[in-house]
Structures are given as C-alpha cells and as structure tokens.
Design a protein around this motif. Sequence first.
Motif, PDB file in Angstrom:
ATOM      1  N   ALA A 321       0.712  -1.300  -0.099  1.00  0.00           N
ATOM      2  CA  ALA A 321      -0.063   0.136   0.113  1.00  0.00           C
ATOM      3  C   ALA A 321       0.799   1.311  -0.063  1.00  0.00           C
ATOM      4  CB  ALA A 321      -0.962   0.021   1.167  1.00  0.00           C
ATOM      5  N   ALA A 322       1.997   1.229   0.829  1.00  0.00           N
ATOM      6  CA  ALA A 322       2.877   2.512   1.027  1.00  0.00           C
ATOM      7  C   ALA A 322       3.414   2.584  -0.583  1.00  0.00           C
ATOM      8  CB  ALA A 322       4.146   2.323   1.880  1.00  0.00           C
ATOM      9  N   ASP A 323       3.783   1.490  -1.315  1.00  0.00           N
ATOM     10  CA  ASP A 323       4.583   1.614  -2.392  1.00  0.00           C
ATOM     11  C   ASP A 323       3.580   2.107  -3.368  1.00  0.00           C
ATOM     12  OD1 ASP A 323       6.897   1.042  -3.930  1.00  0.00           O
ATOM     13  OD2 ASP A 323       5.605  -0.603  -5.038  1.00  0.00           O
ATOM     14  N   ARG A 324       2.364   1.859  -3.439  1.00  0.00           N
ATOM     15  CA  ARG A 324       1.400   2.173  -4.587  1.00  0.00           C
ATOM     16  C   ARG A 324       1.184   3.651  -4.381  1.00  0.00           C
ATOM     17  NH1 ARG A 324      -1.325  -2.916  -3.412  1.00  0.00           N
ATOM     18  NH2 ARG A 324      -2.563  -1.753  -1.826  1.00  0.00           N
ATOM     19  N   ASP A 325       1.179   4.200  -2.777  1.00  0.00           N
ATOM     20  CA  ASP A 325       1.007   5.450  -2.746  1.00  0.00           C
ATOM     21  C   ASP A 325       2.202   6.445  -3.343  1.00  0.00           C
ATOM     22  OD1 ASP A 325      -0.289   7.783  -1.552  1.00  0.00           O
ATOM     23  OD2 ASP A 325       1.450   7.821  -0.161  1.00  0.00           O
ATOM     24  N   VAL A 326       3.523   5.886  -2.711  1.00  0.00           N
ATOM     25  CA  VAL A 326       4.659   6.836  -3.133  1.00  0.00           C
ATOM     26  C   VAL A 326       4.755   6.730  -4.802  1.00  0.00           C
ATOM     27  CG1 VAL A 326       7.051   6.953  -2.902  1.00  0.00           C
ATOM     28  CG2 VAL A 326       5.689   6.373  -0.958  1.00  0.00           C
ATOM     29  N   SER A 327       4.585   5.546  -5.278  1.00  0.00           N
ATOM     30  CA  SER A 327       4.529   5.461  -6.733  1.00  0.00           C
ATOM     31  C   SER A 327       3.610   6.523  -7.490  1.00  0.00           C
ATOM     32  CB  SER A 327       4.034   4.007  -7.209  1.00  0.00           C
ATOM     33  OG  SER A 327       5.180   2.982  -6.767  1.00  0.00           O
ATOM     34  N   ARG A 329       2.425   9.176  -6.379  1.00  0.00           N
ATOM     35  CA  ARG A 329       2.901  10.409  -6.196  1.00  0.00           C
ATOM     36  C   ARG A 329       4.288  10.852  -7.171  1.00  0.00           C
ATOM     37  NH1 ARG A 329       4.150  11.596  -0.673  1.00  0.00           N
ATOM     38  NH2 ARG A 329       3.568   9.672  -0.029  1.00  0.00           N
ATOM     39  N   LEU A 330       4.958   9.785  -7.159  1.00  0.00           N
ATOM     40  CA  LEU A 330       6.391   9.860  -7.824  1.00  0.00           C
ATOM     41  C   LEU A 330       6.089  10.255  -9.507  1.00  0.00           C
ATOM     42  CD1 LEU A 330       9.432   9.825  -8.243  1.00  0.00           C
ATOM     43  CD2 LEU A 330       9.168   7.498  -8.412  1.00  0.00           C
ATOM     44  N   ASP A 331       4.988   9.545  -9.939  1.00  0.00           N
ATOM     45  CA  ASP A 331       4.646   9.678 -11.272  1.00  0.00           C
ATOM     46  C   ASP A 331       3.992  11.100 -11.462  1.00  0.00           C
ATOM     47  OD1 ASP A 331       5.572   7.377 -12.102  1.00  0.00           O
ATOM     48  OD2 ASP A 331       3.627   6.262 -11.845  1.00  0.00           O
ATOM     49  N   ALA A 332       3.309  11.605 -10.566  1.00  0.00           N
ATOM     50  CA  ALA A 332       2.575  12.886 -10.571  1.00  0.00           C
ATOM     51  C   ALA A 332       3.724  14.003 -10.625  1.00  0.00           C
ATOM     52  CB  ALA A 332       1.613  13.077  -9.448  1.00  0.00           C
ATOM     53  N   LEU A 333       4.596  14.035  -9.765  1.00  0.00           N
ATOM     54  CA  LEU A 333       5.780  14.623  -9.866  1.00  0.00           C
ATOM     55  C   LEU A 333       6.685  14.842 -10.977  1.00  0.00           C
ATOM     56  CD1 LEU A 333       8.265  15.212  -6.727  1.00  0.00           C
ATOM     57  CD2 LEU A 333       8.972  15.154  -8.979  1.00  0.00           C
ATOM     58  N   LEU A 334       6.750  13.832 -11.342  1.00  0.00           N
ATOM     59  CA  LEU A 334       7.753  13.845 -12.885  1.00  0.00           C
ATOM     60  C   LEU A 334       6.999  14.191 -13.948  1.00  0.00           C
ATOM     61  CD1 LEU A 334       9.367  10.454 -12.389  1.00  0.00           C
ATOM     62  CD2 LEU A 334      10.231  12.601 -11.980  1.00  0.00           C
ATOM     63  N   ALA A 335       5.527  13.891 -13.870  1.00  0.00           N
ATOM     64  CA  ALA A 335       4.564  14.414 -15.124  1.00  0.00           C
ATOM     65  C   ALA A 335       4.480  16.374 -15.134  1.00  0.00           C
ATOM     66  CB  ALA A 335       3.304  13.749 -15.069  1.00  0.00           C
ATOM     67  N   ARG A 529      13.062  16.401  -3.883  1.00  0.00           N
ATOM     68  CA  ARG A 529      11.653  16.323  -3.820  1.00  0.00           C
ATOM     69  C   ARG A 529      11.632  14.983  -4.233  1.00  0.00           C
ATOM     70  NH1 ARG A 529      10.342  19.961  -8.486  1.00  0.00           N
ATOM     71  NH2 ARG A 529       8.307  19.379  -7.990  1.00  0.00           N
ATOM     72  N   VAL A 530      12.299  13.883  -4.759  1.00  0.00           N
ATOM     73  CA  VAL A 530      11.908  12.700  -5.065  1.00  0.00           C
ATOM     74  C   VAL A 530      12.076  11.885  -3.594  1.00  0.00           C
ATOM     75  CG1 VAL A 530      12.554  10.620  -6.078  1.00  0.00           C
ATOM     76  CG2 VAL A 530      12.346  12.634  -7.590  1.00  0.00           C
ATOM     77  N   ARG A 531      13.010  12.201  -2.921  1.00  0.00           N
ATOM     78  CA  ARG A 531      13.331  11.196  -1.876  1.00  0.00           C
ATOM     79  C   ARG A 531      12.570  11.716  -0.573  1.00  0.00           C
ATOM     80  NH1 ARG A 531      17.979  13.007   0.181  1.00  0.00           N
ATOM     81  NH2 ARG A 531      19.098  14.061  -1.658  1.00  0.00           N
ATOM     82  N   ALA A 532      11.870  12.869  -0.887  1.00  0.00           N
ATOM     83  CA  ALA A 532      10.985  13.457   0.510  1.00  0.00           C
ATOM     84  C   ALA A 532       9.440  12.685   0.049  1.00  0.00           C
ATOM     85  CB  ALA A 532      10.931  15.015   0.198  1.00  0.00           C
ATOM     86  N   LEU A 533       9.241  12.263  -1.036  1.00  0.00           N
ATOM     87  CA  LEU A 533       7.957  11.825  -1.352  1.00  0.00           C
ATOM     88  C   LEU A 533       7.286  10.832  -0.185  1.00  0.00           C
ATOM     89  CD1 LEU A 533       8.037  11.190  -5.005  1.00  0.00           C
ATOM     90  CD2 LEU A 533       6.696  13.030  -3.794  1.00  0.00           C
ATOM     91  N   ALA A 534       8.026   9.851   0.187  1.00  0.00           N
ATOM     92  CA  ALA A 534       7.773   8.847   1.083  1.00  0.00           C
ATOM     93  C   ALA A 534       7.474   9.395   2.463  1.00  0.00           C
ATOM     94  CB  ALA A 534       8.694   7.730   1.082  1.00  0.00           C
TER      95      ALA A 534
END
Length: 537
Positions: A321-327, A329-335, A529-534
Amino acid sequence: MSPSTRLARDVVTALVTHGVTEVVLAPGSRNAPLSFAVHDAAAAGLLRLHTRVDERSAAFTALGMTRVGARAAVVCTSGTAVANLHPAVLEAAHAGVPLVVLTADRPARLRGTGANQTTDQVGVFGRLVPTHDLAADTAPDADAVWPATADPYAVVHLNVQLDDPLVPEDRWVPGPAAVGPGRTRRPWGEVSDVLPLGPRTVVVAGDDAGPPARTLAEQAGWPLLAEPSSGSRTGTHALRCYRLLLTTPLAAEVERVVVAGHPTLSRPVQQLLARADVEVVDVGARGVWPARPYAVDRRCDGGRPGTDGADDPAWLERWRAADRDVSRRLDALLAAEPALTPWEVAGAVSRAVPPGGLLHVGASNPVRDLDLMVAPYAVGDRRMVVANRGLAGIDGVVSSAIGSALGRPATTRALALMGDVTFLHDSNGLVLGPDEPRPDLQLVVVNDDGGSIFATLEQGGPDHAAVFERLFGTPHGVDLAALCAATRTPHWRVDSLPELEQALASPNGGIEVVEARVGRADRRALDERVRALATEG
C-alpha cells in the motif's frame, strides 16, 4: 611445427574444450600464433571470432558476452596491452563472472631485461586473479593447458610464452572438439535452512541474486527489495519504491533481512543491513570477496533458505500500500516537470524492453533512476537486465552492452541505458570493423553535460558550490552527434518524452545512439523532492 604454433593450438583447443564459444581478439605481433589459431578454430565452426583495436574495449566486450550466459575469452599481445585488460578483469573477479583472459608474453629468458614490450605479466592482475604461466615445454597438450583447480565461476588468466617464429607454416584444420558447457548461474541448491515465521522480514536481492530470491519472497509472503539487475525484479512482491520506503517508520519495524546477490545501489539498504537490531540471513554472492561488509547472523552457503508456509499477509500489504501511494506521487511529480527528466528516460527505456529482451544499464545515476522506474515485469517473460556491478565502474559500458547483445542471440530486442560521461569513457567501443558481427542495439544516453550524480551527494552541497563544476560536475560540451558520425553510428537527439518514446518505438537495426537531453542544474533539488515523497503527508 614450431613450438609456439603448437602451444597456441593447444591453448585454443583447451578453450573450446572448456566451453569458450566467443573469442575477442586485439591485434598484436607477439600474440600472432594465438590469432592464427583462433581464426582457424572459428573457420572450423568451433567458436566465433571478434576483433577490436583496443584491448580495454575487447575485454569489456568479452565480459558482456559472459555475463549473459555465453563464455568468452579475450586475447591480447604483451606489454601495456595486458594492463588495459585490468578494469574488465577486476569487474569480472568481483562479480564472479568467469572471463577467460589470454595474454601473449615473451619467452622467460627475456624477463628482467630491456627487451621490447616485455614486463612482468605473471600475477599482473594481483592476488585476486592467479596467473597460469604457460611455456611450450611445460604445456605439451590441451589437457595440460587448463588449470585443473580453476573455479568455473572465477576469472582464468593464461599467460602464454611465445617465441619466434610467430607465424605458422600451414593452416590449421582442427577436428571436432568436445565442447564443454557454457556459463550457468550458480544454483542456490536445495532448501537447507527453514526460517521460522514471525519476525517481520524483507528480502533484499542485489545484483545477480537470481529468481530464487523472488521465489522465497512469494512463498513466505515477504516484501521483495530487488535491484534492477538482480534477476529477481519480477512478480507481485517486488516493490518499486523500496528505496524511498526505507526512510519511513515502516522500515524501523523490520526485524530480519534475507540478503542475496550483491546489493550496492542504495544507502538506505546498506543502513538497514548494518542495523544492530536486524537479523541478517546471508544467502551468499559470487566474486572474490563474498564476505558482507556488515554483521551476518546466519549463513546459507550450502543451499537456500525456505519456510514452512506464508507469514502474516498484513506485513506485506502494508508495504504494498505504501509503495502504491509513493509510486503515484512520484509519477505525478515527474509529469508536472516542464522538461524531460532522467527518471522519465529510465522509465521509457524499461517499458520498451519486450518479453525476451535485454537491457544493459550503466552505473552512476542511470541504474539508480531505473531502480525507481522499472516497469512491472511478469514472471516468465525472460527479460534480462544486467549491469557491471562487481565494482560498479563507468568504464567499458558501451563495449559491455555490445558484448551482452552479441552473447545472447535469442534476445528479442537489446537496449542499453547510460549517462553521457559513461558513454564518453567508452565511446571507442563503437569502433567496429566492417566484417565484425554487429548486434541490433539501441544505446540510450542521458546527456546532462557532466557528472550529475555528484550533485546528489555531499560534494554537491552549497558549501562546495564554488569548486563543484571544476572538480565534480565536469561539463564536457561534446557534440555526441558528431562523435557518432565519426564511427558512422546512427544518432537521434530527443528533448521530450514523446520524442524519446517515438525513437524507442522505431529502432533502425544495428547499433544506434539515442541521445536524451536533460538538465543538470536542478538535479539536486529534484532528487531531494523525490526522496521526500515517502515522508510527506
């Protein structure tokens, strides 16, 4: 028949007998007897011959072939030619890749003198790779050439003393030879240790851990923290953003780690393995230094660990669940980024690898970016992701990628991902003669005009900004299109994700370079910013 011709033919016969199917040759005079013998063996269909003008490129080409399952040898002349093999030899030794190194030498009577191109080649690679010194009067046949104690997963160095005359009197027509097996992955063996259920456990799969790491995680119901080149990054238990999750309170709950392969990518993983409150179960790794750099509580050297069933599924689901959530938000950040990012390049390359495909990834940022962006690969699709992680250097990656593509003939498609400094470090790997075997291979080069990985490390902090560019950023300003043109290598330049995806969807065949231009000025801030997502929210 001259003694040197006889010895050379015995050596080549020994190579074939012990499973060598690919030989990469760098030209020279002293190794002429070996060159003629290899050519004749190739003409007889016993092996395949490749030539390279540079010994370092030749060695990394052979390394790439061996890494994907072929068995390859590199052949060179004496003197400094031998020293140029050293980077690939060290990589092979530490990764446990059974590269065969064949060096020509002057006869023993010239050692210790000022004879041309004569140095001490016995033990030239240090104590990690013993030298088997061969002379015509001590190696009368093929059985005496190959060391009986050679580890099938270790580098073999044969140093061959060759005296005049160096040119054979006739052509060799070798008869059928007993061809030995090529390289196989060292098996984990049968289940030798049954791990009790209960302790909150994760499986860490480093480079070359292999499918058994995934199988254990799935059987036990444990999260799988698998690097891209582990051979384990498939199935339902592999976590995409494990590196980020290890900085969260969830990681503090880990009580046991089963570690396989050679994990080197992530500081959070190393910190987890070094924790005093975590039990470490070591499945083992290949290479000359298999000992772990942290305390190990339990070793499974004679087999592999197993369990009597599956653990509490709630533990795995919390990680998922944590992995899905961070993934997400990572995709949204990059987009939301206005320009193409290195992570997007890595993700596009990963998605472009089809079932049965091959991806060779370079060190530094590209393999770490890929680690966060690997597409979800299904079990059984036989995708292979490889990297030079024995010593994790940036040298020889172009040649290694070409070797990997040549050494896996059944590959449906071959790609490579690397940075611009890595590409420049081995750009002469693109120098192939007109008669050389060429694979279909797309080299994707993430070009940010320098060494951006240092921007994410301590050296990239504001306290060192005044000297950073000169010492670490090292902008080069090289025109990659012009460099590729010098070797007649097709080149694309892309500046956006749609352009990159179009290039990846339209390979031209042969070796081609896709240059993906990205910025470097904001790499440190974006990485933070990427490392702070989690830890957000």
